[in-house]
Design a protein around this motif. Structure first.
Motif, mmCIF file in Angstrom:
data_model
loop_
_atom_site.group_PDB
_atom_site.id
_atom_site.type_symbol
_atom_site.label_atom_id
_atom_site.label_comp_id
_atom_site.label_asym_id
_atom_site.label_seq_id
_atom_site.Cartn_x
_atom_site.Cartn_y
_atom_site.Cartn_z
ATOM 1 N N ALA A 42 0.866 -1.311 -0.096
ATOM 2 C CA ALA A 42 0.051 -0.040 0.058
ATOM 3 C C ALA A 42 0.958 1.146 -0.079
ATOM 4 O O ALA A 42 2.100 1.450 0.552
ATOM 5 N N PRO A 43 0.408 2.368 -0.481
ATOM 6 C CA PRO A 43 1.169 3.477 -0.623
ATOM 7 C C PRO A 43 1.093 4.175 0.502
ATOM 8 O O PRO A 43 0.546 4.052 1.701
ATOM 9 N N PHE A 44 2.288 5.107 0.672
ATOM 10 C CA PHE A 44 2.476 6.137 1.877
ATOM 11 C C PHE A 44 1.517 7.318 1.700
ATOM 12 O O PHE A 44 1.573 7.887 0.485
ATOM 13 N N SER A 45 0.963 7.690 2.765
ATOM 14 C CA SER A 45 0.162 8.825 2.506
ATOM 15 C C SER A 45 0.616 9.980 3.890
ATOM 16 O O SER A 45 0.501 9.666 4.771
ATOM 17 N N ARG A 46 0.849 11.089 3.109
ATOM 18 C CA ARG A 46 1.289 12.411 4.183
ATOM 19 C C ARG A 46 0.116 13.041 4.579
ATOM 20 O O ARG A 46 0.212 13.914 5.658
ATOM 21 N N TYR A 47 -0.833 13.156 3.869
ATOM 22 C CA TYR A 47 -2.127 14.037 3.955
ATOM 23 C C TYR A 47 -3.401 13.394 4.397
ATOM 24 O O TYR A 47 -4.346 14.160 4.511
ATOM 25 N N GLN A 48 -3.413 12.320 4.773
ATOM 26 C CA GLN A 48 -4.608 11.725 5.063
ATOM 27 C C GLN A 48 -4.224 10.474 6.078
ATOM 28 O O GLN A 48 -3.452 9.323 5.750
#
Length: 457
Positions: free
Chosen positions: A154-160
């Motif tokens: 899964a991707p990394f999320s900085r804003y959520q």
């Protein structure tokens, strides 16, 4: 004529009835639960004053509809009378029949019956039967335990904010084991849930509509001085079109770019709220597969490099089983390129072979070309390996970015492709795909045709 009193008559009839009927009781000694591989002895005790006919042991299957005979003993014993003064008093004899299972298996689990038959005293053609039963409970310790991450890569999320789930799978046990999680060696207090949580309560994210709203993009040291942007970006100009001469290194490795570990203000530095779910399902071999999930809202600031363990308690185990994982963001991808000296027309493979650290969960890999599209025209490519087929001279000096990310963080690594001349391909005769151009090919075919005609004439 004297008549016999009723009391002596009743006593006489009772003695005659006692001589005609036999006495028989059967019982099986109870057993505690046993473990696979143990040696077990089933003991059937019976007490009688009659003449024994047979002993039969049954194993009951399919809910009692099928009885499998596992032991039979035919006996011809005479009734033992005591040599006491009262010859009518018979002696009660106690017998024991045993069945030994040298190494029990899961398939031995279930009910067993012991049937005993003795002859009726009135006639040998009639047999008096009695039986006893016991349920043999066979336990099996778990054979495997593993901890996985759900919904990965899964991707990394900085804003959520995003939920993260660990799954502990325990197989081979009977009955179902007790499963629980620990963090850094301490038990986790979790809220039981029948289903995974839809949200995370007080950990709900605050949406950031624009990147400019995130004041963590600028390092604090630069933000304090009022500077923006500090470093020089990587060059994205068109790569040189000329071929490299025979010289030193084939590829140029650009230093790794690690995404800032500073996060927007929606990330609360507080203890997370954990949610726990435990399910189990029967397996065809009689064991149970247990699955336990631990879900919480991930906080990369405090969860990175946290040690989580899944532990199992089971009555067939002398000590708990456990499996451990450490949540780690990817760092320092190791990239290799084959062939080491790429020439025009070669197929080049760029592969991520590993990291400087152990990464969990499995990362997601994305390849891009800096300043342009990939050779096949796509903007990006997913996977650990990037394949460039029949590289043309135009790719000499082109730079490629590999982004490795998991929910805990992201990192970028760059590498530059150096393409050498191919003596088998004349300079300038290949197109953008590394093959001969149509015009040059036509000229070559025409020249060969004219040569053949001249030779024939």
């Amino acid at each position: 004529m004297r008549t016999m009193s009723p009391l002596p008559l009743c006593l006489l009839l009772w003695d005659l009835l006692d001589l005609a009927l036999a006495y028989l009781t059967v019982s099986i000694e109870p057993l505690p639960p046993v473990v696979v591989g143990d040696a077990v002895t089933l003991k059937c005790n019976f007490k009688t004053d009659g003449k024994m006919r047979e002993i039969v042991w049954y194993r009951v299957t399919d809910g009692g509809t099928i009885k499998q005979k596992i032991f039979t003993f035919d006996a011809m014993f005479s009734t033992n009378f005591s040599h006491m003064e009262n010859y009518r008093k018979r002696e009660d004899l106690v017998y024991q029949s045993t069945v030994r299972l040298p190494e029990v298996r899961i398939s031995d689990n279930g009910p067993y019956e012991c049937h005993v038959g003795i002859y009726d005293r009135a006639t040998r053609e009639k047999v008096v039967l009695a039986s006893g039963n016991i349920f043999l409970n066979v336990m099996a310790p778990p054979t495997s335990i593993s901890v996985l991450a759900a919904d990965t890569p899964a991707p990394f999320s900085r804003y959520q904010a995003q939920n993260f789930t660990l799954v502990c799978v325990v197989s081979g046990g009977k009955p179902a084991p007790l499963v629980y999680f620990k963090r850094d060696g301490e038990p986790i207090e979790a809220t039981p849930l029948p289903e995974p949580p839809a949200g995370a309560g007080s950990w709900a994210p605050r949406n950031l509509l624009h990147r400019d709203l995130d004041d963590t993009k600028v390092p604090k040291s630069l933000a304090a001085e009022g500077e923006v942007g500090g470093g020089q970006p990587l060059a994205t100009a068109d790569p040189p079109r000329g071929l490299a001469a025979e010289r030193g290194p084939v590829t140029e490795t650009i230093p790794e770019t690690v995404v800032s570990r500073e996060f927007p203000r929606w990330v609360h530095v507080a203890e997370p709220i954990y949610y726990f779910r435990h399910t189990h399902a029967p397996v065809s071999d009689g064991t149970v597969e247990a699955r336990a999930t631990l879900t919480w809202t991930l906080n990369p600031q405090i969860d990175n490099e946290a040690l989580f363990s899944c532990e199992v308690k089971h009555p067939a185990l002398s000590m708990p089983m456990q499996s451990e994982v450490t949540l780690v963001a990817p760092k320092g991808p190791k990239i290799t390129m084959t062939p080491t000296r790429a020439r025009v027309g070669d197929t080049v493979r760029i592969l991520v072979q590993g990291f400087q650290n152990e990464v969990f969960p499995e990362p997601l890999f994305t390849w891009t070309r800096v300043g342009s599209r990939l050779l096949d025209g796509s903007a990006e490519h997913d996977g650990k390996e990037l394949v460039l087929e029949r590289v043309p001279a135009e790719l000499n000096g082109s730079m490629y970015r590999c982004t490795a990310q998991n929910p805990l963080g992201s990192t970028d690594t760059h590498t530059r492709l150096i393409v050498f001349e191919n003596p088998n391909i004349p300079r300038g005769t290949e197109d953008s795909n590394g093959s001969l151009t149509g015009h040059c090919g036509f000229r070559l075919v025409l020249a060969l045709t004219l040569t053949v005609i001249l030779e024939l004439t």
